[in-house]
Design a protein around this motif. Structure first.
Motif, PDB file in Angstrom:
ATOM      1  N   ASP A  28      39.158  31.571  41.984  1.00 41.82           N
ATOM      2  CA  ASP A  28      37.872  31.706  42.671  1.00 41.82           C
ATOM      3  C   ASP A  28      36.794  32.283  41.769  1.00 41.82           C
ATOM      4  O   ASP A  28      35.707  32.619  42.236  1.00 41.82           O
ATOM      5  CB  ASP A  28      38.033  32.602  43.911  1.00 41.82           C
ATOM      6  CG  ASP A  28      38.932  31.970  44.961  1.00 41.82           C
ATOM      7  OD1 ASP A  28      38.880  30.733  45.112  1.00 41.82           O
ATOM      8  OD2 ASP A  28      39.691  32.712  45.614  1.00 41.82           O
ATOM      9  N   LYS A  29      37.118  32.412  40.466  1.00 43.43           N
ATOM     10  CA  LYS A  29      36.181  32.947  39.467  1.00 43.43           C
ATOM     11  C   LYS A  29      35.800  34.383  39.786  1.00 43.43           C
ATOM     12  O   LYS A  29      34.646  34.795  39.633  1.00 43.43           O
ATOM     13  CB  LYS A  29      34.934  32.058  39.332  1.00 43.43           C
ATOM     14  CG  LYS A  29      35.250  30.613  38.999  1.00 43.43           C
ATOM     15  CD  LYS A  29      36.071  30.499  37.722  1.00 43.43           C
ATOM     16  CE  LYS A  29      36.494  29.061  37.415  1.00 43.43           C
ATOM     17  NZ  LYS A  29      37.425  28.971  36.267  1.00 43.43           N
ATOM     18  N   GLN A  30      36.800  35.166  40.199  1.00 43.71           N
ATOM     19  CA  GLN A  30      36.586  36.566  40.516  1.00 43.71           C
ATOM     20  C   GLN A  30      37.572  37.436  39.745  1.00 43.71           C
ATOM     21  O   GLN A  30      38.656  36.980  39.354  1.00 43.71           O
ATOM     22  CB  GLN A  30      36.759  36.801  42.017  1.00 43.71           C
ATOM     23  CG  GLN A  30      35.720  36.094  42.877  1.00 43.71           C
ATOM     24  CD  GLN A  30      35.967  36.289  44.354  1.00 43.71           C
ATOM     25  OE1 GLN A  30      37.078  36.622  44.784  1.00 43.71           O
ATOM     26  NE2 GLN A  30      34.937  36.082  45.160  1.00 43.71           N
ATOM     27  N   ILE A  31      37.183  38.699  39.531  1.00 43.61           N
ATOM     28  CA  ILE A  31      38.086  39.684  38.950  1.00 43.61           C
ATOM     29  C   ILE A  31      38.770  40.411  40.095  1.00 43.61           C
ATOM     30  O   ILE A  31      38.108  40.958  40.979  1.00 43.61           O
ATOM     31  CB  ILE A  31      37.316  40.690  38.080  1.00 43.61           C
ATOM     32  CG1 ILE A  31      36.590  39.971  36.944  1.00 43.61           C
ATOM     33  CG2 ILE A  31      38.269  41.733  37.500  1.00 43.61           C
ATOM     34  CD1 ILE A  31      35.718  40.889  36.110  1.00 43.61           C
ATOM     35  N   SER A  32      40.078  40.430  40.085  1.00 42.41           N
ATOM     36  CA  SER A  32      40.806  41.096  41.159  1.00 42.41           C
ATOM     37  C   SER A  32      40.573  42.603  41.112  1.00 42.41           C
ATOM     38  O   SER A  32      40.202  43.169  40.075  1.00 42.41           O
ATOM     39  CB  SER A  32      42.307  40.809  41.038  1.00 42.41           C
ATOM     40  OG  SER A  32      42.851  41.498  39.923  1.00 42.41           O
ATOM     41  N   LYS A  33      40.805  43.248  42.218  1.00 42.92           N
ATOM     42  CA  LYS A  33      40.652  44.705  42.296  1.00 42.92           C
ATOM     43  C   LYS A  33      41.563  45.403  41.290  1.00 42.92           C
ATOM     44  O   LYS A  33      41.158  46.363  40.619  1.00 42.92           O
ATOM     45  CB  LYS A  33      40.969  45.175  43.720  1.00 42.92           C
ATOM     46  CG  LYS A  33      40.782  46.670  43.956  1.00 42.92           C
ATOM     47  CD  LYS A  33      41.026  46.989  45.429  1.00 42.92           C
ATOM     48  CE  LYS A  33      40.758  48.480  45.728  1.00 42.92           C
ATOM     49  NZ  LYS A  33      41.779  49.355  45.128  1.00 42.92           N
ATOM     50  N   ARG A  34      42.785  44.904  41.151  1.00 40.06           N
ATOM     51  CA  ARG A  34      43.721  45.543  40.226  1.00 40.06           C
ATOM     52  C   ARG A  34      43.265  45.379  38.773  1.00 40.06           C
ATOM     53  O   ARG A  34      43.315  46.333  37.986  1.00 40.06           O
ATOM     54  CB  ARG A  34      45.117  44.961  40.413  1.00 40.06           C
ATOM     55  CG  ARG A  34      46.182  45.651  39.573  1.00 40.06           C
ATOM     56  CD  ARG A  34      47.577  45.144  39.916  1.00 40.06           C
ATOM     57  NE  ARG A  34      48.588  45.763  39.068  1.00 40.06           N
ATOM     58  CZ  ARG A  34      49.892  45.496  39.128  1.00 40.06           C
ATOM     59  NH1 ARG A  34      50.342  44.623  40.032  1.00 40.06           N
ATOM     60  NH2 ARG A  34      50.744  46.094  38.311  1.00 40.06           N
ATOM     61  N   ASN A  35      42.814  44.188  38.402  1.00 41.21           N
ATOM     62  CA  ASN A  35      42.295  43.984  37.049  1.00 41.21           C
ATOM     63  C   ASN A  35      41.098  44.887  36.782  1.00 41.21           C
ATOM     64  O   ASN A  35      40.989  45.519  35.721  1.00 41.21           O
ATOM     65  CB  ASN A  35      41.887  42.520  36.845  1.00 41.21           C
ATOM     66  CG  ASN A  35      43.063  41.619  36.507  1.00 41.21           C
ATOM     67  OD1 ASN A  35      44.154  42.086  36.189  1.00 41.21           O
ATOM     68  ND2 ASN A  35      42.839  40.317  36.581  1.00 41.21           N
ATOM     69  N   VAL A  60      28.064  34.440  32.676  1.00 38.74           N
ATOM     70  CA  VAL A  60      28.827  35.679  32.584  1.00 38.74           C
ATOM     71  C   VAL A  60      28.156  36.777  33.403  1.00 38.74           C
ATOM     72  O   VAL A  60      28.833  37.595  34.045  1.00 38.74           O
ATOM     73  CB  VAL A  60      28.990  36.100  31.110  1.00 38.74           C
ATOM     74  CG1 VAL A  60      29.689  37.459  31.004  1.00 38.74           C
ATOM     75  CG2 VAL A  60      29.787  35.040  30.343  1.00 38.74           C
ATOM     76  N   ARG A  61      26.834  36.806  33.417  1.00 40.98           N
ATOM     77  CA  ARG A  61      26.122  37.803  34.226  1.00 40.98           C
ATOM     78  C   ARG A  61      26.430  37.657  35.713  1.00 40.98           C
ATOM     79  O   ARG A  61      26.410  38.636  36.466  1.00 40.98           O
ATOM     80  CB  ARG A  61      24.614  37.701  33.985  1.00 40.98           C
ATOM     81  CG  ARG A  61      24.160  38.213  32.621  1.00 40.98           C
ATOM     82  CD  ARG A  61      22.666  38.372  32.553  1.00 40.98           C
ATOM     83  NE  ARG A  61      21.962  37.115  32.647  1.00 40.98           N
ATOM     84  CZ  ARG A  61      21.617  36.345  31.599  1.00 40.98           C
ATOM     85  NH1 ARG A  61      21.925  36.740  30.374  1.00 40.98           N
ATOM     86  NH2 ARG A  61      20.964  35.221  31.765  1.00 40.98           N
ATOM     87  N   LEU A  62      26.711  36.447  36.146  1.00 47.67           N
ATOM     88  CA  LEU A  62      27.066  36.216  37.547  1.00 47.67           C
ATOM     89  C   LEU A  62      28.518  36.571  37.847  1.00 47.67           C
ATOM     90  O   LEU A  62      28.860  36.953  38.963  1.00 47.67           O
ATOM     91  CB  LEU A  62      26.832  34.746  37.909  1.00 47.67           C
ATOM     92  CG  LEU A  62      25.376  34.270  37.974  1.00 47.67           C
ATOM     93  CD1 LEU A  62      25.330  32.754  38.162  1.00 47.67           C
ATOM     94  CD2 LEU A  62      24.626  34.969  39.094  1.00 47.67           C
ATOM     95  N   LEU A  63      29.368  36.458  36.834  1.00 46.94           N
ATOM     96  CA  LEU A  63      30.804  36.615  37.048  1.00 46.94           C
ATOM     97  C   LEU A  63      31.298  38.051  36.923  1.00 46.94           C
ATOM     98  O   LEU A  63      32.257  38.438  37.594  1.00 46.94           O
ATOM     99  CB  LEU A  63      31.568  35.741  36.045  1.00 46.94           C
ATOM    100  CG  LEU A  63      31.396  34.226  36.205  1.00 46.94           C
ATOM    101  CD1 LEU A  63      31.960  33.508  34.994  1.00 46.94           C
ATOM    102  CD2 LEU A  63      32.081  33.745  37.483  1.00 46.94           C
ATOM    103  N   LEU A  64      30.656  38.848  36.049  1.00 44.07           N
ATOM    104  CA  LEU A  64      31.145  40.201  35.793  1.00 44.07           C
ATOM    105  C   LEU A  64      30.304  41.241  36.528  1.00 44.07           C
ATOM    106  O   LEU A  64      29.081  41.113  36.594  1.00 44.07           O
ATOM    107  CB  LEU A  64      31.112  40.511  34.295  1.00 44.07           C
ATOM    108  CG  LEU A  64      32.007  39.670  33.390  1.00 44.07           C
ATOM    109  CD1 LEU A  64      31.932  40.188  31.953  1.00 44.07           C
ATOM    110  CD2 LEU A  64      33.449  39.675  33.861  1.00 44.07           C
ATOM    111  N   PRO A  65      30.923  42.281  37.051  1.00 44.31           N
ATOM    112  CA  PRO A  65      30.158  43.366  37.671  1.00 44.31           C
ATOM    113  C   PRO A  65      29.343  44.125  36.629  1.00 44.31           C
ATOM    114  O   PRO A  65      29.648  44.102  35.434  1.00 44.31           O
ATOM    115  CB  PRO A  65      31.235  44.251  38.291  1.00 44.31           C
ATOM    116  CG  PRO A  65      32.489  43.914  37.579  1.00 44.31           C
ATOM    117  CD  PRO A  65      32.371  42.482  37.155  1.00 44.31           C
ATOM    118  N   GLU A  66      28.305  44.791  37.110  1.00 43.10           N
ATOM    119  CA  GLU A  66      27.344  45.446  36.220  1.00 43.10           C
ATOM    120  C   GLU A  66      28.003  46.439  35.272  1.00 43.10           C
ATOM    121  O   GLU A  66      27.635  46.528  34.098  1.00 43.10           O
ATOM    122  CB  GLU A  66      26.283  46.155  37.060  1.00 43.10           C
ATOM    123  CG  GLU A  66      25.151  46.739  36.236  1.00 43.10           C
ATOM    124  CD  GLU A  66      24.054  47.329  37.100  1.00 43.10           C
ATOM    125  OE1 GLU A  66      23.230  48.084  36.571  1.00 43.10           O
ATOM    126  OE2 GLU A  66      24.034  47.032  38.321  1.00 43.10           O
TER     127      GLU A  66
END
Length: 269
Positions: A28-35, A60-66
């Motif tokens: 889903d193009k998301q980083i899991s909570k554990r990662n 990348v700006r859309l995919l990664l948290p700040e």
């Protein structure tokens, strides 16, 4: 064993390189909570992350948290653009317009229905109007320009989809361009001969005074092979291609099952 002392803690791998698609990100193009939590713990101990991806900065700006954007350094476009928050390095490698024109002419002669688009310093340009949001899993569509306009551009990266004779194509341009075939053979990614994830990493590590043997890298696809060949601890995802698994020092779980976190959680010594 070579160790770096960070915040009073001995760390063998003070730099960790992460591919995104198929590695850090799930389907889903998301980083899991554990990662995410594992990465934040590493960051608090002074470990630095470098994100090495085929994607452009805007994606990348859309995919990664700040928090991860702020603390990381970036290898975009498979090495054609480097941005380092630690050293201030910002460096592009472009394809000469004459080579761009030759490449496009050759591709269109082979198949005039090829999907063709160019990346130019975080701007996406295409020959045809097409809904790329499904094909390439992005949220925006490219700017449309004519074939002649495209052939005059000093591209950061050129993308072809629908190419059949890939081996001959690679052989024809291999001495002048970096040609990568990813996504199960569906996507041909072309950049300057000077551009690769591994060349970009060499530049960053030299600037940060870190030996490549003290770098851990995670990856899953062909554009990670060069990194696996030069880094001290290459980790292949469970879903990685066999070529990477052969080169790896370790095979972790898949990107769908927190494979990155399962390694990060045990690396502080």
């Amino acid at each position: 064993m070579n160790l770096s002392i960070i915040g009073g803690i001995s760390i063998k791998y003070p730099i960790i390189v992460l591919d995104l698609d198929g590695t850090l990100l799930n389907a889903d193009k998301q980083i899991s909570k554990r990662n995410y939590e594992a990465m934040m713990t590493c960051s608090k101990h002074g470990i630095r992350f470098i994100y090495a991806t085929a994607r452009p900065p805007r994606a990348v700006r859309l995919l990664l948290p700040e928090e991860l954007l702020y603390s990381g350094s970036f290898i975009y476009y498979n090495g054609a653009y480097i941005h380092c928050n630690y050293t201030g390095i910002q460096q592009y490698e472009h394809i000469d317009p004459a080579i761009t024109a030759e490449l496009i002419d050759y591709g269109m002669q082979i198949n005039n229905e090829l999907g063709l688009s160019l990346e130019v310093e975080d701007q996406w340009i295409s020959l045809k109007k097409y809904d790329y949001t499904t094909l390439m899993r992005v949220k925006e569509n490219p700017t449309i320009k004519s074939l002649e306009e495209l052939k005059g551009i000093a591209a950061t990266k050129i993308l072809f989809t629908g190419f059949k004779d890939i081996d001959f194509f690679k052989e024809k341009f291999a001495s002048r361009l970096n040609v990568l075939v990813t996504d199960g053979g569906n996507l041909v990614q072309i950049s300057s001969i000077k551009s690769s994830k591994e060349n970009a990493l060499r530049i960053l590590c030299k600037a940060m005074k870190i030996k490549l043997e003290n770098v851990m890298v995670f990856g899953d696809d062909f554009n990670d092979i060069g990194l696996f060949e030069i880094c001290g601890w290459p980790v292949a995802m469970g879903n990685a291609i066999e070529e990477l698994k052969i080169l790896s020092k370790e095979i972790t779980d898949t990107n769908e099952s927190d494979g990155v976190a399962k390694v990060l959680e045990r690396i502080l010594i």
